[in-house]
Design a protein around this motif. Structure first.
Motif, mmCIF file in Angstrom:
data_model
loop_
_atom_site.group_PDB
_atom_site.id
_atom_site.type_symbol
_atom_site.label_atom_id
_atom_site.label_comp_id
_atom_site.label_asym_id
_atom_site.label_seq_id
_atom_site.Cartn_x
_atom_site.Cartn_y
_atom_site.Cartn_z
ATOM 1 N N LEU A 287 13.310 37.921 34.435
ATOM 2 C CA LEU A 287 11.911 38.196 34.136
ATOM 3 C C LEU A 287 11.047 37.067 34.695
ATOM 4 N N PRO A 288 9.760 37.329 34.931
ATOM 5 C CA PRO A 288 8.863 36.242 35.322
ATOM 6 C C PRO A 288 8.439 35.392 34.128
ATOM 7 N N ILE A 289 8.898 35.725 32.929
ATOM 8 C CA ILE A 289 8.526 35.017 31.708
ATOM 9 C C ILE A 289 9.781 34.536 30.981
ATOM 10 N N VAL A 290 9.581 33.611 30.054
ATOM 11 C CA VAL A 290 10.662 33.145 29.188
ATOM 12 C C VAL A 290 10.790 34.106 28.012
ATOM 13 N N ARG A 291 12.012 34.577 27.751
ATOM 14 C CA ARG A 291 12.257 35.400 26.563
ATOM 15 C C ARG A 291 13.614 35.065 25.964
ATOM 16 N N THR A 292 13.589 34.653 24.699
ATOM 17 C CA THR A 292 14.814 34.428 23.951
ATOM 18 C C THR A 292 14.766 35.246 22.666
ATOM 19 N N SER A 293 15.928 35.397 22.044
ATOM 20 C CA SER A 293 16.003 36.194 20.826
ATOM 21 C C SER A 293 17.156 35.702 19.965
ATOM 22 N N VAL A 294 17.134 36.133 18.720
ATOM 23 C CA VAL A 294 18.249 35.855 17.811
ATOM 24 C C VAL A 294 19.473 36.674 18.235
ATOM 25 N N ASP A 295 20.630 36.303 17.681
ATOM 26 C CA ASP A 295 21.865 36.991 18.043
ATOM 27 C C ASP A 295 22.325 37.960 16.959
ATOM 28 N N HIS A 296 21.408 38.353 16.055
ATOM 29 C CA HIS A 296 21.799 39.228 14.942
ATOM 30 C C HIS A 296 20.804 40.376 14.810
ATOM 31 N N GLY A 297 21.099 41.293 13.903
ATOM 32 C CA GLY A 297 20.264 42.471 13.705
ATOM 33 C C GLY A 297 19.262 42.303 12.584
ATOM 34 N N THR A 298 18.724 43.453 12.134
ATOM 35 C CA THR A 298 17.626 43.435 11.165
ATOM 36 C C THR A 298 18.069 43.098 9.748
ATOM 37 N N ALA A 299 19.353 43.250 9.444
ATOM 38 C CA ALA A 299 19.906 42.871 8.128
ATOM 39 C C ALA A 299 19.062 43.427 6.985
ATOM 40 N N LEU A 300 18.922 44.742 6.954
ATOM 41 C CA LEU A 300 18.081 45.381 5.936
ATOM 42 C C LEU A 300 18.534 45.029 4.519
ATOM 43 N N ASP A 301 19.829 44.840 4.333
ATOM 44 C CA ASP A 301 20.338 44.547 2.993
ATOM 45 C C ASP A 301 19.941 43.160 2.492
ATOM 46 N N LEU A 302 19.581 42.273 3.426
ATOM 47 C CA LEU A 302 19.170 40.919 3.036
ATOM 48 C C LEU A 302 17.663 40.760 2.952
ATOM 49 N N ALA A 303 16.917 41.724 3.478
ATOM 50 C CA ALA A 303 15.455 41.591 3.544
ATOM 51 C C ALA A 303 14.862 41.418 2.153
ATOM 52 N N GLY A 304 14.050 40.387 2.011
ATOM 53 C CA GLY A 304 13.372 40.131 0.750
ATOM 54 C C GLY A 304 14.187 39.391 -0.280
ATOM 55 N N THR A 305 15.442 39.059 0.029
ATOM 56 C CA THR A 305 16.308 38.410 -0.955
ATOM 57 C C THR A 305 16.276 36.882 -0.872
#
Length: 336
Positions: A287-305
């Protein structure tokens, strides 16, 4: 003193852990300027629910992001359908994609030096009737480039992929001289551009067991991979291989390399994730831009905990900052 790097941080799927990871990050002093691209009411609701003492500050282009602990700058995006953690809502899918579009365009325009992405939920976006295969393909189209390369990295290991999300039965046909050449050139160029490696040393895995065993276990190495690597070596790219994948990931070879090029997804990534899951970063090259990301998913079961681990996000931001600084330095040297 150099100006801080400014990174856009998209909060990802509203029902997942992305919003709270952004808030947890805001509790700490940062060396990069972070602008969270998300619904401000969503972030406010999650902060209240989790009792996180974070003050949100509206941001506009040209304004310095807040970097002190307990404060974070937010570029508000309309259209978030639900603030409920753990509960997917297809009506918010357009909002999720707008955060990516806004962040990507901000990088292209120079408002941001790079972007970091929290996880999205591909399934719910497709349920909304929007064709979407992932961040990588979305940003490839947004930036108008022909080929991109997925690379995951820990502090000790970088693994790039010739093919990504393909059924195993389709991999061999996808490894063409053209594709292998494009991916290898991008990997070599971006190790220089984003990581400051003057002459990258790349290990290349064979496709078949024992790298084909001289043609007895497959002829892809003889007919496609070896001739293509020889041509690329003639262009000055430092390549070792094709090597058997079962012995490539050993100190004997890795100590002599800056990156590994694997032929398919599950050839290279299980090794890397065993070595550093939760501390790995997903990087899009080409890409002409810098893009990084986490190596995991949305983890719906952990959201808000409050139990979500922000380690991968911290690492993605550190790597994004380093890549952006390296790209800036390279651009300045080119101009001078």
């Amino acid at each position: 003193m150099t100006d801080p790097v400014v990174l856009a941080l998209t909060a990802g799927e509203p029902a997942g852990i992305g919003p709270e990871l952004c808030l947890q990050l805001a509790l700490e002093i940062r060396t990069a300027g972070i602008v969270v691209v998300a619904s401000q009411p969503l972030l406010e609701a999650r902060a209240r629910q989790m009792e996180l003492p974070v003050v949100l500050h509206p941001w506009r282009p040209g304004k310095a992001p807040r970097m002190e602990a307990g404060h974070v700058s937010v570029l508000h995006v309309e259209g978030c359908a639900s603030h409920q953690p753990g509960r997917l809502d297809p009506a918010g899918s357009g909002y999720v994609l707008r955060t990516l579009e806004i962040a990507g365009n901000g990088c292209l325009s120079g408002d941001f030096d790079g972007m970091v992405t929290a996880p999205v939920h591909k399934g719910v976006i497709n349920e909304a009737g929007i064709p979407f295969s992932g961040h990588t393909e979305f940003l490839q189209e947004l930036c108008g480039v022909r080929r991109v390369v997925m690379m995951l990295a820990t502090e000790q290991l970088r693994v790039a992929l010739v093919t990504t999300h393909l059924p195993l039965k389709d991999v061999s046909a996808a490894i063409t001289p053209e594709r292998l050449s494009q991916v290898t050139r991008i990997l070599d160029a971006d190790l220089k551009r984003f990581f400051g490696i003057g002459h990258p040393r790349i290990l290349v895995a064979g496709l078949n067991p024992h790298a084909g065993e001289g043609g007895h276990l497959g002829r892809e190495e003889i007919e496609t991979i070896e001739p293509t690597l020889d041509k690329l070596r003639g262009e000055g790219i430092s390549l070792t291989g094709p090597l058997p994948a079962d012995t490539l990931f050993t100190p004997h070879w890795l100590d002599q390399a800056d990156a590994v090029l694997a032929m398919y997804h599950d050839q290279g990534l299980p090794v890397l994730k065993f070595q550093g899951f939760g501390r790995a970063v997903n990087i899009t090259l080409g890409l002409p831009i810098v893009r990084t990301s986490v190596d995991h998913g949305t983890a719906l079961d952990l959201a808000g905990t409050g139990r979500a681990d922000s380690g991968s996000l911290h690492r993605a931001i550190r790597v994004g900052e380093q890549m952006a600084r390296c790209q800036k330095s390279s651009s300045q040297e080119t101009r001078s």
